[in-house]
Design a protein around this motif. Sequence first.
Motif, PDB file in Angstrom:
ATOM      1  N   PHE B 196     -24.780  60.548 -34.893  1.00  0.00           N
ATOM      2  CA  PHE B 196     -23.608  60.422 -35.756  1.00  0.00           C
ATOM      3  C   PHE B 196     -23.124  58.968 -35.786  1.00  0.00           C
ATOM      4  O   PHE B 196     -22.855  58.407 -36.865  1.00  0.00           O
ATOM      5  CB  PHE B 196     -22.517  61.351 -35.235  1.00  0.00           C
ATOM      6  N   LEU B 197     -23.057  58.336 -34.624  1.00  0.00           N
ATOM      7  CA  LEU B 197     -22.527  56.968 -34.586  1.00  0.00           C
ATOM      8  C   LEU B 197     -23.506  55.963 -35.177  1.00  0.00           C
ATOM      9  O   LEU B 197     -23.081  54.949 -35.742  1.00  0.00           O
ATOM     10  CB  LEU B 197     -22.147  56.585 -33.153  1.00  0.00           C
ATOM     11  N   ASP B 198     -24.800  56.238 -35.066  1.00  0.00           N
ATOM     12  CA  ASP B 198     -25.760  55.352 -35.740  1.00  0.00           C
ATOM     13  C   ASP B 198     -25.501  55.351 -37.245  1.00  0.00           C
ATOM     14  O   ASP B 198     -25.500  54.312 -37.901  1.00  0.00           O
ATOM     15  CB  ASP B 198     -27.195  55.809 -35.439  1.00  0.00           C
ATOM     16  N   GLN B 199     -25.218  56.511 -37.766  1.00  0.00           N
ATOM     17  CA  GLN B 199     -24.943  56.615 -39.197  1.00  0.00           C
ATOM     18  C   GLN B 199     -23.620  55.926 -39.551  1.00  0.00           C
ATOM     19  O   GLN B 199     -23.523  55.217 -40.560  1.00  0.00           O
ATOM     20  CB  GLN B 199     -24.908  58.101 -39.598  1.00  0.00           C
ATOM     21  N   VAL B 200     -22.619  56.143 -38.701  1.00  0.00           N
ATOM     22  CA  VAL B 200     -21.312  55.518 -38.924  1.00  0.00           C
ATOM     23  C   VAL B 200     -21.460  53.997 -38.980  1.00  0.00           C
ATOM     24  O   VAL B 200     -20.914  53.328 -39.862  1.00  0.00           O
ATOM     25  CB  VAL B 200     -20.328  55.922 -37.796  1.00  0.00           C
ATOM     26  N   ARG B 201     -22.239  53.459 -38.049  1.00  0.00           N
ATOM     27  CA  ARG B 201     -22.425  52.012 -38.013  1.00  0.00           C
ATOM     28  C   ARG B 201     -23.155  51.536 -39.266  1.00  0.00           C
ATOM     29  O   ARG B 201     -22.789  50.542 -39.877  1.00  0.00           O
ATOM     30  CB  ARG B 201     -23.189  51.612 -36.753  1.00  0.00           C
ATOM     31  N   LYS B 202     -24.154  52.289 -39.643  1.00  0.00           N
ATOM     32  CA  LYS B 202     -24.916  51.965 -40.838  1.00  0.00           C
ATOM     33  C   LYS B 202     -24.005  51.954 -42.074  1.00  0.00           C
ATOM     34  O   LYS B 202     -24.148  51.128 -42.964  1.00  0.00           O
ATOM     35  CB  LYS B 202     -26.026  53.014 -41.013  1.00  0.00           C
ATOM     36  N   ASP B 203     -23.048  52.862 -42.086  1.00  0.00           N
ATOM     37  CA  ASP B 203     -22.119  52.954 -43.212  1.00  0.00           C
ATOM     38  C   ASP B 203     -21.028  51.881 -43.165  1.00  0.00           C
ATOM     39  O   ASP B 203     -20.137  51.861 -44.027  1.00  0.00           O
ATOM     40  CB  ASP B 203     -21.422  54.332 -43.209  1.00  0.00           C
ATOM     41  N   GLY B 204     -21.055  51.035 -42.130  1.00  0.00           N
ATOM     42  CA  GLY B 204     -19.988  50.038 -42.005  1.00  0.00           C
ATOM     43  C   GLY B 204     -18.647  50.670 -41.736  1.00  0.00           C
ATOM     44  O   GLY B 204     -17.602  50.140 -42.112  1.00  0.00           O
ATOM     45  N   SER B 205     -18.660  51.818 -41.091  1.00  0.00           N
ATOM     46  CA  SER B 205     -17.403  52.516 -40.833  1.00  0.00           C
ATOM     47  C   SER B 205     -17.206  52.685 -39.326  1.00  0.00           C
ATOM     48  O   SER B 205     -17.812  51.960 -38.516  1.00  0.00           O
ATOM     49  CB  SER B 205     -17.413  53.875 -41.542  1.00  0.00           C
ATOM     50  N   SER B 206     -16.337  53.573 -38.938  1.00  0.00           N
ATOM     51  CA  SER B 206     -16.046  53.787 -37.518  1.00  0.00           C
ATOM     52  C   SER B 206     -15.585  55.233 -37.337  1.00  0.00           C
ATOM     53  O   SER B 206     -15.371  55.945 -38.310  1.00  0.00           O
ATOM     54  CB  SER B 206     -14.971  52.817 -37.035  1.00  0.00           C
ATOM     55  N   ALA B 207     -15.424  55.642 -36.072  1.00  0.00           N
ATOM     56  CA  ALA B 207     -15.109  57.045 -35.802  1.00  0.00           C
ATOM     57  C   ALA B 207     -14.037  57.163 -34.727  1.00  0.00           C
ATOM     58  O   ALA B 207     -13.973  56.337 -33.812  1.00  0.00           O
ATOM     59  CB  ALA B 207     -16.364  57.792 -35.359  1.00  0.00           C
ATOM     60  N   GLY B 208     -13.248  58.210 -34.849  1.00  0.00           N
ATOM     61  CA  GLY B 208     -12.246  58.509 -33.829  1.00  0.00           C
ATOM     62  C   GLY B 208     -12.833  59.350 -32.707  1.00  0.00           C
ATOM     63  O   GLY B 208     -14.013  59.691 -32.714  1.00  0.00           O
ATOM     64  N   ALA B 209     -11.984  59.658 -31.729  1.00  0.00           N
ATOM     65  CA  ALA B 209     -12.463  60.427 -30.583  1.00  0.00           C
ATOM     66  C   ALA B 209     -11.284  61.054 -29.859  1.00  0.00           C
ATOM     67  O   ALA B 209     -10.135  60.658 -30.057  1.00  0.00           O
ATOM     68  CB  ALA B 209     -13.234  59.530 -29.632  1.00  0.00           C
ATOM     69  N   VAL B 210     -11.599  62.038 -29.009  1.00  0.00           N
ATOM     70  CA  VAL B 210     -10.590  62.634 -28.129  1.00  0.00           C
ATOM     71  C   VAL B 210     -11.078  62.512 -26.685  1.00  0.00           C
ATOM     72  O   VAL B 210     -12.247  62.801 -26.395  1.00  0.00           O
ATOM     73  CB  VAL B 210     -10.321  64.111 -28.477  1.00  0.00           C
ATOM     74  N   VAL B 211     -10.198  62.048 -25.825  1.00  0.00           N
ATOM     75  CA  VAL B 211     -10.507  61.847 -24.408  1.00  0.00           C
ATOM     76  C   VAL B 211      -9.705  62.862 -23.585  1.00  0.00           C
ATOM     77  O   VAL B 211      -8.544  63.130 -23.903  1.00  0.00           O
ATOM     78  CB  VAL B 211     -10.128  60.414 -23.976  1.00  0.00           C
ATOM     79  N   GLU B 212     -10.326  63.408 -22.555  1.00  0.00           N
ATOM     80  CA  GLU B 212      -9.605  64.306 -21.650  1.00  0.00           C
ATOM     81  C   GLU B 212      -9.678  63.739 -20.237  1.00  0.00           C
ATOM     82  O   GLU B 212     -10.739  63.320 -19.785  1.00  0.00           O
ATOM     83  CB  GLU B 212     -10.223  65.710 -21.685  1.00  0.00           C
TER      84      GLU B 212
END
Lengths: 365, 365, 365, 365
Positions: B196-212
């Motif tokens: 998923f993140l490889d694609q996000v990077r390729k798209d020039g975008s970024s992603a959120g996340a949840v930490v516990e």
Amino acid sequence: MASNSFGEVFRVTTWGESHGPAIGCVIDGAPPRIALSEGDIQHDLDRRRPGTSRHTTQRREPDAVEILSGVFEGETTGTPISLVIHNEDQRSKDYGEIKDRYRPGHADYTYDAKYGIRDYRGGGRSSARETAMRVAAGAVARKVLSRRLGNAFSVRGALVQVGPHAIDRERWDWDQVDKNDFFSPDPVAAEGWADFLDQVRKDGSSAGAVVEVVAAGVPAGLGEPIYGKLDGDLAAAMMSINAVKGVEIGAGFAAAAMPGHSSSDPMRIEGGKPVFLSNHAGGVLGGISSGQDVVVRFVVKPTSSILTPRPSIDRFGAEVEVITKGRHDPCVGIRAVPVGEAMMACVLLDHLMRHEAQNGPIDRP
Amino acid sequence: MASNSFGEVFRVTTWGESHGPAIGCVIDGAPPRIALSEGDIQHDLDRRRPGTSRHTTQRREPDAVEILSGVFEGETTGTPISLVIHNEDQRSKDYGEIKDRYRPGHADYTYDAKYGIRDYRGGGRSSARETAMRVAAGAVARKVLSRRLGNAFSVRGALVQVGPHAIDRERWDWDQVDKNDFFSPDPVAAEGWADFLDQVRKDGSSAGAVVEVVAAGVPAGLGEPIYGKLDGDLAAAMMSINAVKGVEIGAGFAAAAMPGHSSSDPMRIEGGKPVFLSNHAGGVLGGISSGQDVVVRFVVKPTSSILTPRPSIDRFGAEVEVITKGRHDPCVGIRAVPVGEAMMACVLLDHLMRHEAQNGPIDRP
Amino acid sequence: MASNSFGEVFRVTTWGESHGPAIGCVIDGAPPRIALSEGDIQHDLDRRRPGTSRHTTQRREPDAVEILSGVFEGETTGTPISLVIHNEDQRSKDYGEIKDRYRPGHADYTYDAKYGIRDYRGGGRSSARETAMRVAAGAVARKVLSRRLGNAFSVRGALVQVGPHAIDRERWDWDQVDKNDFFSPDPVAAEGWADFLDQVRKDGSSAGAVVEVVAAGVPAGLGEPIYGKLDGDLAAAMMSINAVKGVEIGAGFAAAAMPGHSSSDPMRIEGGKPVFLSNHAGGVLGGISSGQDVVVRFVVKPTSSILTPRPSIDRFGAEVEVITKGRHDPCVGIRAVPVGEAMMACVLLDHLMRHEAQNGPIDRP
Amino acid sequence: MASNSFGEVFRVTTWGESHGPAIGCVIDGAPPRIALSEGDIQHDLDRRRPGTSRHTTQRREPDAVEILSGVFEGETTGTPISLVIHNEDQRSKDYGEIKDRYRPGHADYTYDAKYGIRDYRGGGRSSARETAMRVAAGAVARKVLSRRLGNAFSVRGALVQVGPHAIDRERWDWDQVDKNDFFSPDPVAAEGWADFLDQVRKDGSSAGAVVEVVAAGVPAGLGEPIYGKLDGDLAAAMMSINAVKGVEIGAGFAAAAMPGHSSSDPMRIEGGKPVFLSNHAGGVLGGISSGQDVVVRFVVKPTSSILTPRPSIDRFGAEVEVITKGRHDPCVGIRAVPVGEAMMACVLLDHLMRHEAQNGPIDRP
């Protein structure tokens, strides 16, 4: 090291137990020469007061507030404002049977673990009755903020979910909030909630809720790096309200699933002023207000004061079943709406004053 | 009134800009006679360090910490511990073009609104680089807590969601957390996130996340009424981490939809000790720890440092399009895991010390 | 609960031991956009520096200060200012023999009693070396105050007594203060002190002193009721300087013997402005500045680092005789003059900012 | 940023005006399970009460204290203790004529300069009436300290000078303190003071005084470096009492003239324990208690509420002569004795709790 105070410059200290002789607060740091009367405060207190609809506890509290200091000839003097509400309708007899038993989901067990003693009457210090003083302090904060920021400034709260039933945001209408028993901006949702809560009460159970508080007319620049962030202080303020288990700003938890190219808020110039084209940030960037609406949501868990028996223990280590009789709200989230508004007002005023201490007078938005 | 400190008794003050000569912190209030070396701190810093996988920024920071005071012959002396990390890989040239432009979703605009000046190099004070000092302080807090609470005590963090993709909690395995690039307790989810993140990077975008973050072995009784609640301070602590937009304790926002008869945690006696049969409360009742695991989750928004052009304005009031070049994490939430752990450790130690100030030594759990 | 910070809004945290790698401070809350360079700070540090006359210790400390954060392109940014001075001339060998012995009149015994450990090298944290950072912070405070209050504002200190020898106040001349080795406003007294201290040194003894600090151009209105009084905070600030045993404001202890009809300061109108006809109050009434000069005096006891053997004990409970070799000032009060000035400047700026947080911008005097 | 609180862990917030409906305080942080009744507090209040001899004001204040929270079934609960005293004998008509006039030596002018408004009735917030709440809080602190430190602990105060007339320290007898109208440890001096004050009253004037407060049985180790020194906090505490213009510890200002070889206190071992052979330090070394008696003195200026006309101005800028009629103490220093004791007790308890927060339980002395 106890902590019954909040705020740094506009600082509120509350005291009192649910069934003691009185509850009160001391507000230290209010600016001088602000017109203030008991009526100003009473108006907000009445919005929080129980016994106003069948969906909130039937305990009647006139909650008549008295100003004992800090106001002279109708104006604040800059010295501490002491407020008190005498407790009248206490009925301690209702609570005798939970004297030694820990109600699940309540603070009975943890107060005993911490202090080795607790005032068990009506929850003592941990009772939601303490929130009356937050509302009182919030009323003072609003008076000051209105004077400082003008008519564009407002703090408004709404109930946006009861149990599993959320409002339809397309129907959001602030004018509806005071026209139903739920502070709902969506009158259709409010009708559904009434039926839902009747059933919940019939089942001897209770329901959670989500509250949203919005402050408009907040100037850009409020909030301190790094540990006095505006959103950090709002999070602590809302989480300190009884039964709150989560707080979010702007898009909140939904931000996890947003793609980065659409989650930030684009800026443009309109009428010579910066504007944002969306508000996923909830009015806060890097802990500092951006000039947009400050938007906070918090979740209130279902009260555990219910008629259904629940497994628990007593202070002697025996296993027991606990039923909480007495008069209790099936959905304590409803009355949390004015409390959330009050906390927002107090945090904003505190940050306005903190900002000006370091940076000088702020421009009105 | 600025606020670059947190904690009351175990008090940490951080300083430094992303591209200044150094960053550092001063820890005031650490107990004396605790063994402490730079190696103890470095271990935690290395977990946060960028450049360790392709999913985090390629900026290389050796992040070698130095102890400048407060430790004598290998032990803390009770006086302030000063820590410093010199900045080495600064490349200020990367940032020249955003000198006058406000990156959407960043604190550029709000710092300017607040102070009328900002160190634009690498985000200056608002850079996530500041979190290195939280991790350093957290390492000290962990040393003290381990000594005080014994082996049962631990603070562990995990990534539980990246973009829209949550872990499967049935697969939760703490041992997996250090075996993948994501601090994921679910190795299957981790594989999906990599793609998923490889694609996000390729798209020039970024992603959120949840930490516990979960703390085990915490004694009952920590947390102060009413405004120094353990969960309130945890909420402020987590919300103060860069890009965090929401915090929840235990069941959190899901509590809204739970019925009251199942949302509280029943208690029984096992082996002569109180136990809870569930942990919807996340280990906190009435703001005070119950002895259960303390469970906190927070959401990290997608970074807005992306290659996709975004509408914004500059400091002269002109409309511009902003692209953020340079080396940036597509998912800043990953590196937030050790930061969340550190904040948990600092808050718990502070509350342990605050508790003992008023109530005397606490029993180990 | 340690306390290595002072000030509420203009807040200074110091760290470092006499013979550790460095000493430093973090200034949180300085206003933004104030021109500040290392040279501004160095100038004040050089006034405090030992080794400048035969009457102060011959330990040479270049005391070259570095700014590590909070200043960008020559101006403060509103974020924390981190200052550091590396320790160079440490000679730890001088102190080996007092490793286990408690020097009478020093903090050796009490640090051990408190912490069970102490950095014995050169006094560690309790060394007067810490005061260098107060002077550094004071230099920053002065820059801000000058900008805010204009040229009428000044903070000046003087030595008014050495051993039993007080100045003649009839000869008070501020211009003399920088023209002798003693910051004496009375050049005749300074000559006598030189002879007196030569004899004290010859005798292997030391001498006490009284320092007076005067702030002019302070607006009326600074200081908070009831526990943040301007004179209360000045008293704490001066008493926190090493070896200080007393503080007084205005007439001070002499006020006990004054009759009530002459001890208060009459007021008149001159040039349309309120003036006072005397200043027994030392510029503070009810804890709030009156617009007169703020006048503080403090006494510095003779250092106990002397060559004459003194009865004491060691950490193992044995009785010993202690001689302190090494390089020590026979009269530490001399170097306390710039330290007292610095504390005055920090307290005044903090109170200026505190006042404005609640009451808005103050009029220049 | 106002400041009507003192103490960090044992924290007292006072409120109320001299002629408002009530005065009160909130004590946050008192340990739980300490037996406490209104009678415990009333006893100390009665010592401070005016109207008990012809040398103090004839204003009668029953000063009956009520506990409104924080005590349950006769024991403290760890939650805030709210105390209130209703004002009864107010006679506001006495003060009408000074409504617009600034009494020299009073805070009238400075409150107006600060806030632009003041409650002129009886001095409002700046009245010595506020000190009743310090005494009340001090009574609570003493209860806790006695429980923690045992019978060896005591805090005692005495008047050691009235006008120019000091006691003879050779005649010091603590048992005499409660046997005369002046808290004098020297009965001969007390007789002289009675005559002296009769004359002062006849002259329409007033007199200053010096108070000494001694705490015995204080363990070594209390006090924090560098800015929370025990003597620094005592200095601030005493200076915050109305009309105090100077504070000294141990030898105090006399230390200036002492030679270094006799000004420090030699140590020996007696009965296996460290002892000091003198107490010039006043029980504090490097800001930390040494186990010796803690000895503090402070000077109280003559009240300026006198019948002799004094030149002043009014709030409209006109020159006037001011006479203060009404009932006033010719020597306010007398009633400052129990106030000084209370401040000592509060500071010591706060530091005991602060110490234990960082360093664990202290050994009893």
